[in-house]
Design an enzyme around this catalytic site. Sequence first.
Site, PDB file in Angstrom:
ATOM      1  N   CYS A 251       0.860  -1.170   0.000  1.00 35.60           N
ATOM      2  CA  CYS A 251       0.000   0.000   0.000  1.00 35.60           C
ATOM      3  C   CYS A 251       0.902   1.227   0.000  1.00 35.60           C
ATOM      4  CB  CYS A 251      -0.887  -0.008   1.237  1.00 35.60           C
ATOM      5  SG  CYS A 251      -1.890   1.472   1.380  1.00 35.60           S
TER       6      CYS A 251
ATOM      7  N   ASN B  77       1.535  -9.045  -0.780  1.00 39.24           N
ATOM      8  CA  ASN B  77       0.535  -9.954  -0.200  1.00 39.24           C
ATOM      9  C   ASN B  77       1.084 -11.369  -0.257  1.00 39.24           C
ATOM     10  OD1 ASN B  77      -0.973  -7.644  -1.566  1.00 39.24           O
ATOM     11  ND2 ASN B  77      -2.558  -8.556  -0.325  1.00 39.24           N
TER      12      ASN B  77
HETATM   13  P1  HMG Z   1      -9.310  13.809  -0.685  1.00 38.02           P
HETATM   14  O1  HMG Z   1      -8.205  14.596  -1.295  1.00 38.02           O
HETATM   15  O2  HMG Z   1      -9.603  14.018   0.767  1.00 38.02           O
HETATM   16  O3  HMG Z   1     -10.667  13.882  -1.515  1.00 38.02           O
HETATM   17  O4  HMG Z   1      -8.944  12.282  -0.918  1.00 38.02           O
HETATM   18  P2  HMG Z   1     -11.592  15.045  -1.957  1.00 38.02           P
HETATM   19  O5  HMG Z   1     -12.966  14.499  -1.910  1.00 38.02           O
HETATM   20  O6  HMG Z   1     -11.250  16.299  -1.207  1.00 38.02           O
HETATM   21  O7  HMG Z   1     -11.186  15.234  -3.497  1.00 38.02           O
HETATM   22  C1  HMG Z   1      -9.916  15.738  -3.888  1.00 38.02           C
HETATM   23  C2  HMG Z   1      -9.734  15.485  -5.368  1.00 38.02           C
HETATM   24  O8  HMG Z   1      -9.762  14.069  -5.650  1.00 38.02           O
HETATM   25  C3  HMG Z   1     -10.836  16.102  -6.220  1.00 38.02           C
HETATM   26  O9  HMG Z   1     -10.259  16.413  -7.476  1.00 38.02           O
HETATM   27  C4  HMG Z   1     -11.791  14.962  -6.411  1.00 38.02           C
HETATM   28  O10 HMG Z   1     -12.586  15.080  -7.559  1.00 38.02           O
HETATM   29  C5  HMG Z   1     -10.832  13.784  -6.558  1.00 38.02           C
HETATM   30  P3  HMG Z   1      -9.742  17.905  -7.825  1.00 38.02           P
HETATM   31  O11 HMG Z   1     -10.950  18.779  -7.616  1.00 38.02           O
HETATM   32  O12 HMG Z   1      -8.634  18.195  -6.841  1.00 38.02           O
HETATM   33  O13 HMG Z   1      -9.269  17.785  -9.234  1.00 38.02           O
HETATM   34  N1  HMG Z   1     -11.443  12.514  -6.151  1.00 38.02           N
HETATM   35  C6  HMG Z   1     -11.473  11.407  -6.933  1.00 38.02           C
HETATM   36  N2  HMG Z   1     -11.011  11.183  -8.187  1.00 38.02           N
HETATM   37  C7  HMG Z   1     -11.224   9.951  -8.694  1.00 38.02           C
HETATM   38  N3  HMG Z   1     -11.845   8.946  -8.009  1.00 38.02           N
HETATM   39  C8  HMG Z   1     -12.302   9.149  -6.780  1.00 38.02           C
HETATM   40  C9  HMG Z   1     -12.127  10.428  -6.192  1.00 38.02           C
HETATM   41  N4  HMG Z   1     -12.457  10.945  -4.996  1.00 38.02           N
HETATM   42  C10 HMG Z   1     -12.048  12.223  -4.998  1.00 38.02           C
HETATM   43  N5  HMG Z   1     -12.898   8.145  -6.126  1.00 38.02           N
HETATM   44  C11 HMG Z   1      -9.630  10.020  -1.294  1.00 38.02           C
HETATM   45  C12 HMG Z   1      -9.814  11.264  -0.437  1.00 38.02           C
HETATM   46  C13 HMG Z   1     -10.327   8.872  -0.562  1.00 38.02           C
HETATM   47  C14 HMG Z   1     -10.256  10.228  -2.655  1.00 38.02           C
HETATM   48  C15 HMG Z   1      -8.114   9.744  -1.453  1.00 38.02           C
HETATM   49  O14 HMG Z   1      -7.551   9.750  -0.173  1.00 38.02           O
HETATM   50  C16 HMG Z   1      -7.822   8.439  -2.124  1.00 38.02           C
HETATM   51  O15 HMG Z   1      -8.092   8.246  -3.309  1.00 38.02           O
HETATM   52  N6  HMG Z   1      -7.234   7.462  -1.369  1.00 38.02           N
HETATM   53  C17 HMG Z   1      -7.001   6.150  -1.891  1.00 38.02           C
HETATM   54  C18 HMG Z   1      -5.773   5.581  -1.284  1.00 38.02           C
HETATM   55  C19 HMG Z   1      -5.572   4.162  -1.805  1.00 38.02           C
HETATM   56  O16 HMG Z   1      -6.032   3.814  -2.877  1.00 38.02           O
HETATM   57  N7  HMG Z   1      -4.859   3.324  -1.007  1.00 38.02           N
HETATM   58  C20 HMG Z   1      -4.606   1.982  -1.397  1.00 38.02           C
HETATM   59  C21 HMG Z   1      -5.802   1.106  -1.357  1.00 38.02           C
HETATM   60  S1  HMG Z   1      -6.199   0.552   0.281  1.00 38.02           S
HETATM   61  C22 HMG Z   1      -5.175  -0.798   0.540  1.00 38.02           C
HETATM   62  O17 HMG Z   1      -4.313  -1.064  -0.244  1.00 38.02           O
HETATM   63  C23 HMG Z   1      -5.422  -1.641   1.739  1.00 38.02           C
HETATM   64  C24 HMG Z   1      -6.053  -2.999   1.410  1.00 38.02           C
HETATM   65  O18 HMG Z   1      -5.264  -3.718   0.487  1.00 38.02           O
HETATM   66  C25 HMG Z   1      -6.196  -3.807   2.702  1.00 38.02           C
HETATM   67  C26 HMG Z   1      -4.886  -3.810   3.502  1.00 38.02           C
HETATM   68  O19 HMG Z   1      -3.883  -4.383   3.045  1.00 38.02           O
HETATM   69  O20 HMG Z   1      -4.905  -3.209   4.565  1.00 38.02           O
HETATM   70  C27 HMG Z   1      -7.448  -2.830   0.819  1.00 38.02           C
HETATM   71 MG    MG Z   2      -3.504  -4.875   0.995  1.00 35.86          MG
END
Ligand code: HMG
Ligand code: MG
Length: 308
Positions: free
Chosen positions: A243, A252
């Site tokens: 991540c 993983n």
């Molecule tokens: P934020 O900056 O707080 O969001 O991020 P916001 O709502 O203020 O939006 C900011 C900008 O992002 C805006 O664009 C939105 O339109 C855009 P701008 O106006 O600046 O051009 N935006 C998006 N664009 C595309 N798709 C979306 C989206 N949402 C907002 N869905 C947010 C909050 C959650 C979006 C951000 O923090 C994020 O994308 N985080 C994802 C992190 C991630 O993917 N991590 C890895 C996956 S989790 C993982 O791996 C764990 C897992 O495997 C289990 C484990 O191992 O523990 C599952």
């Molecule tokens: Mg994971």
Amino acid sequence: MNPQHVTLVEVGPRDGLQNEAQPVAAADKIELVQRLQAAGSREIEVTSFVSPKWVPQMSDNAEVMARIHRLAGVRYSVLVPNLKGLVAALSVPLAQRPQEVVVFGAASEAFSQKNINCSVEESIERFRPVVALAHEAGLKVRGAVSCALGCPYQGEVPLDDVEWVVRLMRGIGVDHVGVADTIGVGTPRRVQAALERALKHYPLDEVSGHFHDTYGQALANIHASLALGVHVFDTSIAGLGGCPYAKGATGNVATEDVVYMLQGMGIDTGHDLDALVDAGAFISRVLGRPPASRTARALLARRAQVAA
Ligand code: HMG
Ligand code: MG
């Protein structure tokens, strides 16, 4: 008694690739999905509809979803952090829509802030309309509880916090909960304790394990989970994964290693190990490094010996 059949959710195309610094072409991601399903994967986490600023590697999400060759009987899922992500996932052509989405929360406040930029309670409020709309669209919703065994920022994570998030997810209608060891620090007894907390709120069929292998504990943790009857695990081809917001965490548990172990225990997963090794070799060639899977390395070495 151990389960007779285990379901493996292949997370290689998503968790496996999200952390790769070098761009991976959409065509290669699509071919990976194709090879995985040919090798028997029946649940595949294809991509994530997250912010491209946060995770650039997944910015081709819509293209990949639209172009994968769907195979009947395979369930395709994607990660969605919020309504925007779900709406985007639902906007791909109808026949190419995922059947399942994954919301991802954490049992650690610090990790929640780093990974999705909000508190745990705020994340649940974000997920509430996502779950409702996903259900309306006929999709199943899985919930991942990251850092259930430890946090890269906070360290120890109390079991009560794990149970708290599980209960909150249940409260908003999440159908299935995955206990995730994001940084691979968990050991078998502790994993069982975390799963037992999840099993207080979800039936056995709807609890899974997601184990990163940073400390080499993932197979032992799966074995310990089987003893509780847990029979769904996320695994990643070639042991890819990590991540971007959990520095130092490695891949993983490798699908090939889990299939090898389970086959040895007489437990069916529906996979063809040789074809899986080929799929892992394919994506490893794309990434320019050997697979992390010990089973894949051993089988590839044996093939090379036979061919010599
Ligand atoms: P934020 O900056 O707080 O969001 O991020 P916001 O709502 O203020 O939006 C900011 C900008 O992002 C805006 O664009 C939105 O339109 C855009 P701008 O106006 O600046 O051009 N935006 C998006 N664009 C595309 N798709 C979306 C989206 N949402 C907002 N869905 C947010 C909050 C959650 C979006 C951000 O923090 C994020 O994308 N985080 C994802 C992190 C991630 O993917 N991590 C890895 C996956 S989790 C993982 O791996 C764990 C897992 O495997 C289990 C484990 O191992 O523990 C599952
Ligand atoms: Mg994971």
